[in-house]
Design a protein around this motif. Structure first.
Motif, PDB file in Angstrom:
ATOM      1  N   UNK A 204       0.847  -1.182   0.000  1.00  0.00           N
ATOM      2  CA  UNK A 204       0.000   0.000   0.000  1.00  0.00           C
ATOM      3  C   UNK A 204       0.888   1.240   0.000  1.00  0.00           C
ATOM      4  N   UNK A 205       0.363   2.318  -0.565  1.00  0.00           N
ATOM      5  CA  UNK A 205       0.961   3.638  -0.420  1.00  0.00           C
ATOM      6  C   UNK A 205      -0.099   4.559   0.165  1.00  0.00           C
ATOM      7  N   UNK A 206       0.241   5.187   1.282  1.00  0.00           N
ATOM      8  CA  UNK A 206      -0.666   6.125   1.924  1.00  0.00           C
ATOM      9  C   UNK A 206      -0.170   7.548   1.706  1.00  0.00           C
ATOM     10  N   UNK A 207      -1.091   8.453   1.374  1.00  0.00           N
ATOM     11  CA  UNK A 207      -0.824   9.885   1.418  1.00  0.00           C
ATOM     12  C   UNK A 207      -1.372  10.383   2.749  1.00  0.00           C
ATOM     13  N   UNK A 208      -0.527  11.058   3.510  1.00  0.00           N
ATOM     14  CA  UNK A 208      -0.881  11.449   4.879  1.00  0.00           C
ATOM     15  C   UNK A 208      -0.781  12.958   5.043  1.00  0.00           C
ATOM     16  N   UNK A 209      -1.831  13.547   5.573  1.00  0.00           N
ATOM     17  CA  UNK A 209      -1.827  14.968   5.918  1.00  0.00           C
ATOM     18  C   UNK A 209      -1.484  15.060   7.401  1.00  0.00           C
ATOM     19  N   UNK A 210      -0.333  15.679   7.702  1.00  0.00           N
ATOM     20  CA  UNK A 210       0.206  15.633   9.058  1.00  0.00           C
ATOM     21  C   UNK A 210       0.453  17.043   9.581  1.00  0.00           C
ATOM     22  N   UNK A 211       0.036  17.288  10.810  1.00  0.00           N
ATOM     23  CA  UNK A 211       0.363  18.556  11.457  1.00  0.00           C
ATOM     24  C   UNK A 211       1.873  18.664  11.611  1.00  0.00           C
ATOM     25  N   UNK A 212       2.406  19.828  11.365  1.00  0.00           N
ATOM     26  CA  UNK A 212       3.860  20.017  11.468  1.00  0.00           C
ATOM     27  C   UNK A 212       4.372  19.614  12.848  1.00  0.00           C
ATOM     28  N   UNK A 213       3.582  19.888  13.886  1.00  0.00           N
ATOM     29  CA  UNK A 213       4.002  19.572  15.245  1.00  0.00           C
ATOM     30  C   UNK A 213       4.057  18.069  15.505  1.00  0.00           C
ATOM     31  N   UNK A 214       3.441  17.276  14.619  1.00  0.00           N
ATOM     32  CA  UNK A 214       3.400  15.830  14.827  1.00  0.00           C
ATOM     33  C   UNK A 214       4.326  15.072  13.880  1.00  0.00           C
ATOM     34  N   UNK A 215       5.139  15.772  13.139  1.00  0.00           N
ATOM     35  CA  UNK A 215       5.980  15.104  12.153  1.00  0.00           C
ATOM     36  C   UNK A 215       6.926  14.088  12.791  1.00  0.00           C
ATOM     37  N   UNK A 216       7.534  14.444  13.901  1.00  0.00           N
ATOM     38  CA  UNK A 216       8.503  13.531  14.519  1.00  0.00           C
ATOM     39  C   UNK A 216       7.835  12.260  15.024  1.00  0.00           C
ATOM     40  N   UNK A 217       6.707  12.401  15.703  1.00  0.00           N
ATOM     41  CA  UNK A 217       6.030  11.217  16.219  1.00  0.00           C
ATOM     42  C   UNK A 217       5.440  10.402  15.067  1.00  0.00           C
ATOM     43  N   UNK A 218       5.053  11.083  13.980  1.00  0.00           N
ATOM     44  CA  UNK A 218       4.584  10.373  12.788  1.00  0.00           C
ATOM     45  C   UNK A 218       5.713   9.544  12.195  1.00  0.00           C
ATOM     46  N   UNK A 219       6.897  10.143  12.039  1.00  0.00           N
ATOM     47  CA  UNK A 219       8.036   9.409  11.503  1.00  0.00           C
ATOM     48  C   UNK A 219       8.421   8.247  12.413  1.00  0.00           C
ATOM     49  N   UNK A 220       8.307   8.447  13.729  1.00  0.00           N
ATOM     50  CA  UNK A 220       8.620   7.364  14.654  1.00  0.00           C
ATOM     51  C   UNK A 220       7.658   6.197  14.465  1.00  0.00           C
ATOM     52  N   UNK A 221       6.396   6.485  14.170  1.00  0.00           N
ATOM     53  CA  UNK A 221       5.429   5.411  13.966  1.00  0.00           C
ATOM     54  C   UNK A 221       5.799   4.559  12.753  1.00  0.00           C
ATOM     55  N   UNK A 222       6.459   5.170  11.749  1.00  0.00           N
ATOM     56  CA  UNK A 222       6.907   4.405  10.580  1.00  0.00           C
ATOM     57  C   UNK A 222       8.070   3.496  10.963  1.00  0.00           C
ATOM     58  N   UNK A 223       9.007   4.018  11.758  1.00  0.00           N
ATOM     59  CA  UNK A 223      10.114   3.188  12.235  1.00  0.00           C
ATOM     60  C   UNK A 223       9.593   2.042  13.103  1.00  0.00           C
ATOM     61  N   UNK A 224       8.591   2.328  13.923  1.00  0.00           N
ATOM     62  CA  UNK A 224       7.995   1.275  14.753  1.00  0.00           C
ATOM     63  C   UNK A 224       7.368   0.192  13.877  1.00  0.00           C
ATOM     64  N   UNK A 225       6.724   0.625  12.799  1.00  0.00           N
ATOM     65  CA  UNK A 225       6.132  -0.345  11.873  1.00  0.00           C
ATOM     66  C   UNK A 225       7.226  -1.187  11.219  1.00  0.00           C
ATOM     67  N   UNK A 226       8.342  -0.546  10.870  1.00  0.00           N
ATOM     68  CA  UNK A 226       9.447  -1.275  10.271  1.00  0.00           C
ATOM     69  C   UNK A 226       9.964  -2.369  11.187  1.00  0.00           C
ATOM     70  N   UNK A 227      10.060  -2.076  12.473  1.00  0.00           N
ATOM     71  CA  UNK A 227      10.523  -3.071  13.439  1.00  0.00           C
ATOM     72  C   UNK A 227       9.483  -4.178  13.623  1.00  0.00           C
TER      73      UNK A 227
END
Length: 255
Positions: A204-227
């Protein structure tokens, strides 16, 4: 800036709030022309003059258009416009802003302080059929089918395209797509599945609309998914971009 309407037109890059702190000094767009803002009420259009009678697809101009949008969205929220939107005069730009003021304001407030991110999940295995056989042994029969004295599987991808494989792969993708959305979705203001063509390995490819203040925690959720899904999957993400897939500039009336 003087414009002769029969010689020049106006090239549009984006809409933004009139109070947005955009710094256009020394910023140039297509044809190397300076940018400026046309403002009506609470909404502005970022534009430049355009000297061609017919729109050209010059590589330098397309790059300049994209470069302008990247810089604009780094400064404040914008509605990005596709390359090539021109109007005949400044008065036409003002008319569009006036006639669409309510819709533009609603859209700009919806994407305020938000950026677009793209996340792709794909299988990372030597062979998809072998990978699925480990989980679904009934697929082993498909690998052992014989056609004209030869194993069907070794006649290229024909075994992979059988109905059982296709149905099972689709089922697997739905499972993992749902699990990924559950992990990254809570950090998105909006999330949409991309409808662009993808390879067999892409889940799947998701397009995500993300608040600037949540970018870091959003990116962390991707790393968590990778693990969580290692080692059979890889993840790629791109951005931040202007929210191209979350704005609907095509609904703006230019009449």
């Amino acid at each position: 800036m003087k414009l002769t309407t029969f010689e020049m037109s106006i090239f549009l890059y984006a809409y933004t709030l009139s109070e947005a702190p955009h710094d256009l000094e020394d910023l140039t767009g297509v044809e190397g022309r300076n940018l400026f803002m046309v403002t009506v009420g609470e909404v502005s259009a970022v534009v430049s003059a355009y000297g061609q009678q017919t729109l050209t697809l010059a590589g330098d101009d397309i790059f300049a258009h994209q470069h302008v949008q990247r810089l604009l969205m780094s400064q404040s929220s914008i509605i990005p416009l596709q390359y090539g939107l021109t109007l005949s005069s400044l008065s036409q730009v003002e008319k569009v802003l006036k006639n669409n003021q309510e819709d533009l304001l609603k859209e700009l407030h919806r994407v305020y302080r938000k950026v677009e991110m793209e996340v792709t999940m794909r299988f990372d295995v030597p062979d998809l059929l072998d990978h699925l056989i480990e989980k679904y042994p009934y697929l082993r029969d498909e690998k052992g089918k014989v056609l004209n004295g030869r194993l069907l599987y070794f006649l290229g991808d024909r075994a992979k395209k059988c109905e059982k494989f296709t149905r099972t792969l689709a089922k697997e993708k739905e499972i993992y797509k749902t699990q990924l959305e559950e992990m990254i979705g809570p950090w998105c203001a909006e999330i949409r599945e991309s409808r662009l063509p993808r390879s067999e390995e892409d889940v799947v490819t998701f397009n995500c609309l993300v608040n600037r203040e949540r970018l870091r925690v959003f990116e962390k959720s991707i790393y968590d998914a990778g693990e969580r899904f290692s080692p059979h999957f890889t993840f790629a993400y791109n951005g931040p971009w202007a929210p191209q897939n979350f704005c609907s500039p095509s609904q703006i009336s230019y009449q």
